[in-house]
Write a protein that holds these residues in place. Structure first.
Motif, PDB file in Angstrom:
ATOM      1  N   ILE A 310      77.509  25.725  15.859  1.00  0.00           N
ATOM      2  CA  ILE A 310      78.939  25.594  15.600  1.00  0.00           C
ATOM      3  C   ILE A 310      79.474  24.318  16.240  1.00  0.00           C
ATOM      4  CG2 ILE A 310      81.187  26.673  15.924  1.00  0.00           C
ATOM      5  CD1 ILE A 310      79.424  28.110  13.943  1.00  0.00           C
ATOM      6  N   SER A 311      78.914  23.951  17.397  1.00  0.00           N
ATOM      7  CA  SER A 311      79.396  22.744  18.075  1.00  0.00           C
ATOM      8  C   SER A 311      79.131  21.497  17.240  1.00  0.00           C
ATOM      9  CB  SER A 311      78.737  22.609  19.444  1.00  0.00           C
ATOM     10  OG  SER A 311      77.334  22.449  19.322  1.00  0.00           O
ATOM     11  N   GLY A 316      81.239  17.138  14.559  1.00  0.00           N
ATOM     12  CA  GLY A 316      80.999  16.247  13.433  1.00  0.00           C
ATOM     13  C   GLY A 316      82.122  16.217  12.422  1.00  0.00           C
ATOM     14  N   TYR A 317      82.803  17.357  12.229  1.00  0.00           N
ATOM     15  CA  TYR A 317      83.807  17.412  11.161  1.00  0.00           C
ATOM     16  C   TYR A 317      85.202  17.753  11.682  1.00  0.00           C
ATOM     17  CZ  TYR A 317      86.033  18.448   6.713  1.00  0.00           C
ATOM     18  OH  TYR A 317      86.883  18.444   5.642  1.00  0.00           O
ATOM     19  N   PHE A 318      85.365  18.945  12.238  1.00  0.00           N
ATOM     20  CA  PHE A 318      86.711  19.427  12.547  1.00  0.00           C
ATOM     21  C   PHE A 318      87.405  18.570  13.605  1.00  0.00           C
ATOM     22  CE2 PHE A 318      84.699  23.224  10.768  1.00  0.00           C
ATOM     23  CZ  PHE A 318      85.646  23.572   9.821  1.00  0.00           C
ATOM     24  N   ALA A 319      86.724  18.280  14.705  1.00  0.00           N
ATOM     25  CA  ALA A 319      87.369  17.542  15.794  1.00  0.00           C
ATOM     26  C   ALA A 319      87.517  16.060  15.499  1.00  0.00           C
ATOM     27  CB  ALA A 319      86.570  17.725  17.090  1.00  0.00           C
ATOM     28  N   SER A 320      86.939  15.581  14.405  1.00  0.00           N
ATOM     29  CA  SER A 320      87.015  14.155  14.109  1.00  0.00           C
ATOM     30  C   SER A 320      87.687  13.837  12.779  1.00  0.00           C
ATOM     31  CB  SER A 320      85.603  13.541  14.114  1.00  0.00           C
ATOM     32  OG  SER A 320      84.740  14.253  13.256  1.00  0.00           O
ATOM     33  N   HIS A 321      87.775  14.818  11.853  1.00  0.00           N
ATOM     34  CA  HIS A 321      88.308  14.513  10.525  1.00  0.00           C
ATOM     35  C   HIS A 321      89.401  15.468  10.053  1.00  0.00           C
ATOM     36  CE1 HIS A 321      85.234  11.482  10.031  1.00  0.00           C
ATOM     37  NE2 HIS A 321      84.300  12.360  10.306  1.00  0.00           N
ATOM     38  N   LEU A 325      93.226  19.216  14.145  1.00  0.00           N
ATOM     39  CA  LEU A 325      92.267  19.666  15.151  1.00  0.00           C
ATOM     40  C   LEU A 325      91.677  18.507  15.942  1.00  0.00           C
ATOM     41  CD1 LEU A 325      90.324  22.394  13.125  1.00  0.00           C
ATOM     42  CD2 LEU A 325      92.133  22.748  14.807  1.00  0.00           C
ATOM     43  N   THR A 326      92.194  17.296  15.748  1.00  0.00           N
ATOM     44  CA  THR A 326      91.669  16.133  16.456  1.00  0.00           C
ATOM     45  C   THR A 326      92.461  15.893  17.738  1.00  0.00           C
ATOM     46  OG1 THR A 326      93.108  14.643  15.199  1.00  0.00           O
ATOM     47  CG2 THR A 326      90.906  15.032  14.328  1.00  0.00           C
TER      48      THR A 326
END
Length: 717
Positions: A310-311, A316-321, A325-326
């Motif tokens: 999950i990390s 890779g996706y949620f915290a950066s795009h 959520l960024t």
């Protein structure tokens, strides 16, 4: 039996509207556990409920895609005329083949299809046959369809939210969130099917909520023909229908279906599997069975996946795009998502559960397949989840609604003296919800629009320019091997062997350089990276590089021809004419390792391959990987300097070196321009007391690894 989803009244005959509330009566037996909001309060402004809201959202979505494409247009128009990913050109290759030859083939000769989106390719083929015949650019066609689908998805997200919540304001907010999302705008302008897939999944959601089984089944079949990930949507819908139906069956309240309803249920059940099998029929092989090639390869990756991470998906996706959520916006976004999921489950029950279960299933699948990708994802990986953006927006909207309801309850329950404070808390909560994500939205827009420009410019300056050169300089029937085959095949029209094995199935399940050799191509288009420039058979003809500020390796056009390999027991990267060889340890050879008492800490196994040492010298040699340390005995001359030479694979490593138990210090062998390298170290003669010494090399750093191919012992002449 006809029934009203709002009042739960059942009727005989065929009434169209409920006699109790006047709402529309449904005709199938799959009654839900919540009522859709078909009527809007008269106090709501008209522009929120009519076509003006749809047009506004669609125009904003189109404008967002145009903004993404037009970044830096003053310096270069590649954002408007190019694609950010080679896969877009792959789809155009198949679409051109279907439009001109009525078959799905990547190269001339026997058809060998391996398509990633059957519906997208069919739609592009139709447009090429019609609008393309009057001179419309294929790039404009692909981008136009993607942008139109993105605009349609934004409008459908508005419609779905209004049906679910009954609030035109919330629905418009969701539509605008989707229309303004930079990740979704990037996907819409990319020339691939992500936005079309999002459009179809939202259309299915609306038909499913309206209980239009046949229409929903048809849309689901089209979704599966667009992307096989729609199987997860079918599973989520099946659960949403099956659980309440089983509950009613146990309570003996399930009415017997009419023949028409039974036919509708049969169509709904079998449409999706038939679409999947149809795609597999035109795209599968004996190895794949009746599965689409892309689904078969995904299944293999699933089996080989080490663990779910999950990390990796988060980083890779949620915290950066995903803009809400960024960074610090996650402090607001994560609670909103959790509250939104709980609110959806409470408000919609099982029938609306697929709004949560479908994106969750696809996200977990990505966590399995991409568990090793922890850095921010590029579009090649990101496109897997980009079609979920409208569902994320609906979940966040429900989270804001749930939080606002809590503030309203606090206000109602407050005493007269504390009502002002309660209203202040509500206003502060609204501002706190909106402010951090809004700041994150701006930074995400800047980063992704820049990423779009960089990606399209890099592809245009490397593979596209190489393809134009190949079209003019190479024979038209010359076979070219490539790792990124789409741009090269479409623009040059030369046959191209796909080194990944996806579109050239004879090369499947091979390492890249192994597949390059097996392709028997006359030329190769390869990245200017040591792993490819070290291929002995490849001689560089011309390099194509993007401007330095774009970063990333260039691409070279290589001539592929047989090459003579040097003897592996002779060093090739440094002169030996003034040295006298004392000994040679062939690492990977059992007899040589036993003769030299060779041992390693953790054995990584032996690999073999022909690699280039320098422009003039190539060798075919074994390599043994290891962790921890390696130790061996080698000949020496007492009192004379020992020159120890090492041939190794090009992984940077630092060693603590010792000789017969005496610490010598650190040694970091120098790397060259190729995968296989050679370097030497001089050991003072004062430390050499025997004619056979034991050398120990211990890697500095826990978990680091290295690979050795050979050792030599020399002394000066």
């Amino acid at each position: 039996m006809p029934y009203c989803a709002h009042c739960r009244w059942h009727y005989d005959g065929a009434p169209s509207f409920c006699r109790q509330c006047g709402r529309k009566v449904y005709r199938n037996g799959l009654s839900g556990d919540f009522a859709l909001h078909e009527e809007i309060s008269p106090s709501v402004p008209a522009w929120l409920t009519d076509r003006r809201a749809y047009v506004l959202v669609a125009l904003v979505a189109i404008g967002s895609a145009l903004v993404v494409m037009s970044r830096g247009v003053a310096g270069s128009t590649t954002g408007l005329t190019g694609f950010p990913l080679d896969e877009a050109w792959v789809r155009l290759v198949y679409a051109r083949s279907l439009a001109s030859e009525a078959r799905l083939a990547f190269n001339p000769g026997p058809a060998e299809a391996s398509i990633s989106s059957a519906l997208w390719i069919g739609l592009l083929a139709l447009l090429i046959k019609t609008l393309g015949a009057v001179g419309v650019s294929v790039v404009a066609l692909a981008k136009g369809v993607g942008i139109a689908a993105a605009a349609g998805a934004a409008v459908l997200s508005l419609i779905a939210t209004r049906k679910l919540t009954g609030s035109p304001a919330v629905a418009l907010a969701v539509g605008m969130l989707v229309a303004l999302d930079p990740t979704f705008a990037f996907a819409g302008a990319s020339g691939i099917e992500a936005s079309l897939f999002a459009f179809l999944t939202l259309a299915f959601l609306i038909a499913f909520l309206d209980r239009r089984l046949v229409i929903a089944a048809a849309i689901l079949a089209l979704s599966i023909l667009t992307r096989f990930e729609a199987v997860a949507l079918a599973a989520a819908a099946a659960v949403a229908v099956a659980v309440p139906s089983m509950t009613r069956l146990r309570s003996m309240s399930f009415s017997r279906p009419t023949p028409r309803m039974a036919l509708s249920i049969a169509v709904a059940v079998f449409a999706a599997p038939l679409a999947f099998l149809a795609w597999g029929y035109i795209d599968g092989t004996g190895d794949d069975g009746m599965m689409p090639r892309a689904a078969y390869l995904a299944a293999l990756l699933w089996q080989a996946a080490p663990e779910v991470s999950i990390s990796a998906v988060w980083q890779g996706y949620f915290a950066s795009h995903v803009w809400f959520l960024t960074g610090y916006a996650a402090l607001i976004g994560v609670p909103l998502v959790v509250i939104g999921i709980l609110t959806i489950i409470r408000d919609t029950g099982w029938r609306g559960s697929l709004i949560v279960t479908y994106p969750l299933t696809v996200t977990l699948a990505a966590a399995f397949l991409l568990s090793d990708a922890r850095a921010p994802w590029g579009f090649e990986r990101r496109r897997i989840l980009d079609a979920l953006v409208p569902f994320f927006a609906i979940i966040v909207a429900y989270g804001a609604m749930g939080l606002w309801r809590g503030c309203q309850r606090l206000n109602r329950n407050a005493s007269y003296d504390t009502k002002a404070a309660a209203r202040g808390i509500a206003v502060f909560t609204a501002v706190a919800i909106a402010f951090p994500p809004t700041l994150a939205l701006g930074s995400t827009w800047d980063r992704l629009s820049s990423d779009y420009l960089v990606s399209t410019r890099r592809l245009a300056d490397t593979y596209f320019t190489l393809a134009l050169y190949a079209r003019d300089a190479l024979p038209p029937d010359a076979l070219i091997a490539a790792i990124e085959p789409g741009t090269l095949r479409y623009v040059s029209r030369n046959p191209v062997a796909d080194g990944r094995g996806l579109h050239t199935r004879a090369l499947s399940y091979r390492q890249p350089l192994e597949s390059m050799s097996a392709a028997r191509a006359e030329y190769a288009a390869l990245p200017m990276a040591p792993s490819y420039t070290s291929w002995p058979a490849a001689t560089l003809m011309k390099e194509f590089a993007a401007p330095p500020w774009l970063g990333g390796p260039g691409v070279g056009l290589f001539r592929v021809e047989p090459t003579r390999l040097a003897t592996k027991d002779v060093p090739g990267a440094f002169p030996t004419d003034r040295l006298r060889r004392l000994d040679y340890l062939d690492v990977g050879n059992d007899l040589s390792e036993k003769a030299h008492a060779y041992a390693v800490g953790t054995d990584g196994g032996v690999s073999r391959g022909a690699r280039r040492l320098s422009r003039a010298v190539s060798v075919d040699d074994e390599a043994r990987g290891f962790q921890g340390f390696e130790t061996f005995e080698i000949a020496a001359v007492p009192g004379r300097d020992l020159i120890l030479a090492r041939r190794f694979d090009g992984t940077r490593a630092t060693f603590l070196m010792s000789l017969d138990g005496q610490a010598l210090g650190e040694w970091q062998p120098r790397l060259g321009d190729h995968v296989v390298n050679e370097d030497t170290v001089r050991i003072p003669g004062a430390l050499i007391r025997r004619d056979r010494v034991r050398v120990r090399l211990e890697i500095v750093g826990s978990g680091a690894s290295a690979a050795s191919r050979a050792y030599w012992a020399f002394v000066d002449e």
